[in-house]
Design a protein around this motif. Structure first.
Motif, PDB file in Angstrom:
ATOM      1  N   PHE A   1       0.815  -1.212  -0.010  1.00  0.00           N
ATOM      2  CA  PHE A   1      -0.008   0.123  -0.188  1.00  0.00           C
ATOM      3  C   PHE A   1       0.741   1.422   0.068  1.00  0.00           C
ATOM      4  CE2 PHE A   1      -4.120   2.000   1.845  1.00  0.00           C
ATOM      5  CZ  PHE A   1      -4.880   1.773   0.586  1.00  0.00           C
ATOM      6  N   ALA A   2       0.586   2.192  -0.928  1.00  0.00           N
ATOM      7  CA  ALA A   2       1.565   3.379  -1.099  1.00  0.00           C
ATOM      8  C   ALA A   2       0.882   4.826  -1.261  1.00  0.00           C
ATOM      9  CB  ALA A   2       2.405   3.090  -2.116  1.00  0.00           C
ATOM     10  N   ASP A   3       1.360   5.585  -0.986  1.00  0.00           N
ATOM     11  CA  ASP A   3       0.785   7.062  -0.850  1.00  0.00           C
ATOM     12  C   ASP A   3       1.172   7.774  -2.173  1.00  0.00           C
ATOM     13  OD1 ASP A   3      -0.689   6.975   1.610  1.00  0.00           O
ATOM     14  OD2 ASP A   3       1.163   7.681   2.622  1.00  0.00           O
ATOM     15  N   ALA A   4       0.296   8.117  -3.019  1.00  0.00           N
ATOM     16  CA  ALA A   4       0.669   9.148  -4.108  1.00  0.00           C
ATOM     17  C   ALA A   4       0.523  10.661  -3.971  1.00  0.00           C
ATOM     18  CB  ALA A   4      -0.081   8.692  -5.239  1.00  0.00           C
ATOM     19  N   HIS A   5      -0.403  11.138  -2.910  1.00  0.00           N
ATOM     20  CA  HIS A   5      -0.880  12.466  -2.749  1.00  0.00           C
ATOM     21  C   HIS A   5       0.160  13.272  -1.914  1.00  0.00           C
ATOM     22  CE1 HIS A   5      -1.939  10.436   1.034  1.00  0.00           C
ATOM     23  NE2 HIS A   5      -2.202  11.511   1.550  1.00  0.00           N
TER      24      HIS A   5
ATOM     25  N   ALA B   1      -4.842  14.232  -9.974  1.00  0.00           N
ATOM     26  CA  ALA B   1      -4.405  13.030 -10.908  1.00  0.00           C
ATOM     27  C   ALA B   1      -2.947  13.147 -11.448  1.00  0.00           C
ATOM     28  CB  ALA B   1      -5.309  13.336 -12.078  1.00  0.00           C
ATOM     29  N   THR B   2      -2.443  14.514 -11.494  1.00  0.00           N
ATOM     30  CA  THR B   2      -1.052  14.578 -11.757  1.00  0.00           C
ATOM     31  C   THR B   2      -0.186  14.109 -11.024  1.00  0.00           C
ATOM     32  OG1 THR B   2      -1.605  16.924 -12.947  1.00  0.00           O
ATOM     33  CG2 THR B   2       0.709  16.336 -12.449  1.00  0.00           C
ATOM     34  N   GLN B   3      -0.609  14.042  -9.728  1.00  0.00           N
ATOM     35  CA  GLN B   3       0.395  13.458  -8.733  1.00  0.00           C
ATOM     36  C   GLN B   3       0.126  11.989  -8.664  1.00  0.00           C
ATOM     37  OE1 GLN B   3      -0.767  15.288  -4.857  1.00  0.00           O
ATOM     38  NE2 GLN B   3      -0.816  17.170  -5.479  1.00  0.00           N
ATOM     39  N   PHE B   4      -0.880  11.499  -8.950  1.00  0.00           N
ATOM     40  CA  PHE B   4      -1.046   9.990  -9.186  1.00  0.00           C
ATOM     41  C   PHE B   4      -0.430   9.520 -10.267  1.00  0.00           C
ATOM     42  CE2 PHE B   4      -3.937  10.540  -5.638  1.00  0.00           C
ATOM     43  CZ  PHE B   4      -3.935   9.232  -4.938  1.00  0.00           C
ATOM     44  N   ALA B   5      -0.564  10.187 -11.344  1.00  0.00           N
ATOM     45  CA  ALA B   5       0.281   9.735 -12.523  1.00  0.00           C
ATOM     46  C   ALA B   5       1.792   9.766 -12.429  1.00  0.00           C
ATOM     47  CB  ALA B   5      -0.274  10.760 -13.716  1.00  0.00           C
ATOM     48  N   GLU B   6       2.238  10.719 -11.754  1.00  0.00           N
ATOM     49  CA  GLU B   6       3.871  10.769 -11.368  1.00  0.00           C
ATOM     50  C   GLU B   6       4.199   9.606 -10.628  1.00  0.00           C
ATOM     51  OE1 GLU B   6       6.991  13.325  -8.688  1.00  0.00           O
ATOM     52  OE2 GLU B   6       5.129  14.343  -9.197  1.00  0.00           O
ATOM     53  N   ALA B   7       3.255   9.307  -9.500  1.00  0.00           N
ATOM     54  CA  ALA B   7       3.754   8.245  -8.758  1.00  0.00           C
ATOM     55  C   ALA B   7       3.721   6.891  -9.502  1.00  0.00           C
ATOM     56  CB  ALA B   7       2.471   8.200  -7.401  1.00  0.00           C
ATOM     57  N   ALA B   8       2.623   6.797 -10.359  1.00  0.00           N
ATOM     58  CA  ALA B   8       2.527   5.561 -11.128  1.00  0.00           C
ATOM     59  C   ALA B   8       3.546   5.412 -12.101  1.00  0.00           C
ATOM     60  CB  ALA B   8       1.295   5.395 -11.835  1.00  0.00           C
ATOM     61  N   LYS B   9       4.237   6.477 -12.650  1.00  0.00           N
ATOM     62  CA  LYS B   9       5.232   6.222 -13.598  1.00  0.00           C
ATOM     63  C   LYS B   9       6.534   6.015 -12.831  1.00  0.00           C
ATOM     64  CE  LYS B   9       3.167   9.499 -16.976  1.00  0.00           C
ATOM     65  NZ  LYS B   9       3.225  10.814 -17.497  1.00  0.00           N
ATOM     66  N   ARG B  10       6.766   6.509 -11.584  1.00  0.00           N
ATOM     67  CA  ARG B  10       7.784   6.255 -10.887  1.00  0.00           C
ATOM     68  C   ARG B  10       7.944   4.850 -10.478  1.00  0.00           C
ATOM     69  NH1 ARG B  10      10.755  10.358  -7.981  1.00  0.00           N
ATOM     70  NH2 ARG B  10      10.271  12.584  -8.367  1.00  0.00           N
ATOM     71  N   ALA B  11       6.656   4.249  -9.991  1.00  0.00           N
ATOM     72  CA  ALA B  11       6.871   2.843  -9.642  1.00  0.00           C
ATOM     73  C   ALA B  11       7.042   1.933 -10.865  1.00  0.00           C
ATOM     74  CB  ALA B  11       5.323   2.693  -8.962  1.00  0.00           C
ATOM     75  N   GLN B  12       6.379   2.332 -11.822  1.00  0.00           N
ATOM     76  CA  GLN B  12       6.758   1.538 -13.032  1.00  0.00           C
ATOM     77  C   GLN B  12       8.020   1.684 -13.748  1.00  0.00           C
ATOM     78  OE1 GLN B  12       3.555   3.761 -15.178  1.00  0.00           O
ATOM     79  NE2 GLN B  12       2.050   2.028 -14.602  1.00  0.00           N
TER      80      GLN B  12
END
Length: 256
Positions: A141-145, A184-195
């Protein structure tokens, strides 16, 4: 396409409020699968406030029969107690396809934050290793906000996890206030960092038919969404079959 795992915890809440076996958790899970859901999620807590150990065993049998994924969520640090053998012991017994580790305590009404992968790395690593050794895919479980959450998310890969599950409560709150675009911009950034670190990305918490499509359009490459509270609430009005089809239509639209 993003897959839908239905969290049936709320069915157990209704059952436990009265005692007995109605509504039946397994029957509800079966109805979700009959309607096309791709898997089942439960989060058994040590205080057995909703899902109990016997539910975990029964749902594991159902998902094996159906050939769908079973996602077991829990706090790896919570000690065993009467009626709760511990998270690893449950996983070792039923071998879920995915074990999602969540840093929740007894006092929390619901999961409301992710791990700090810098602070928690040393403690998490042996739990991740043990779960992978018994064949579980491990998601954290991870925070993106928060800035710290986004910048530290690659740390999940360093402790051996396969995926992260983005905690989407803040997204749902922002969307409801008309502020979804910035979040959404913050979540997209988190997803890209994870990927970029080799992690798969799941998402869950307060997702609904109202906000799910916008989330998936904004955040690339989400593999799985785990949805329970909103879905069960919607199904009280529309029925499981209609509600599940509504979610599947959203996922299909996102794929296109």
């Amino acid at each position: 396409m993003t897959v839908l795992s239905v969290n049936v915890n709320k069915i157990a809440v209704l059952r436990n409020s009265r005692g007995g076996n109605e509504p039946d958790v397994v029957r509800a899970a079966r109805a979700c699968l009959d309607a096309g859901a791709h898997g089942i999620t439960v989060h058994p807590r040590p205080d057995a406030r909703h899902i109990r150990a016997d539910d975990v065993y029964a749902l594991a049998e159902l998902t094996r029969e159906r050939g769908v994924e079973f996602n077991l969520e829990g706090n790896p640090f919570a000690p065993p107690r009467a009626g709760y053998p511990g998270f690893f012991a449950l996983c070792e017994s039923v071998r879920p396809a995915q074990a999602t580790l969540v840093p929740d305590g007894d006092a929390q009404l619901t999961s409301d934050h992710g791990f700090d992968f810098v602070r928690d790395a040393q403690a998490l690593r042996p739990h991740v290793e043990a779960l992978k050794a018994i064949g579980c895919r491990v998601s954290l479980f991870a925070d993106a906000h928060t800035k710290a959450g986004r910048e530290g998310i690659a740390g999940a890969a360093e402790v051996g996890a396969d995926r992260v599950e983005l905690y989407t409560g803040p997204w749902a709150e922002a969307f409801a206030l008309g502020e979804g675009e910035a979040m959404a911009t913050q979540f997209a950034e988190a997803a890209k960092r994870a990927q970029g670190a080799g992690l798969g990305v799941n998402a869950g918490h307060d997702l609904s038919q109202e906000n799910l499509g916008a989330f998936l359009r904004a955040v690339p490459g989400v593999l799985e969404v785990s949805i329970g509270h909103a879905l069960v609430g919607e199904a009280l009005y529309e029925g499981f079959a209609t509600t599940i089809r509504g979610y599947l239509d959203i996922l299909e639209d996102a794929r296109r």
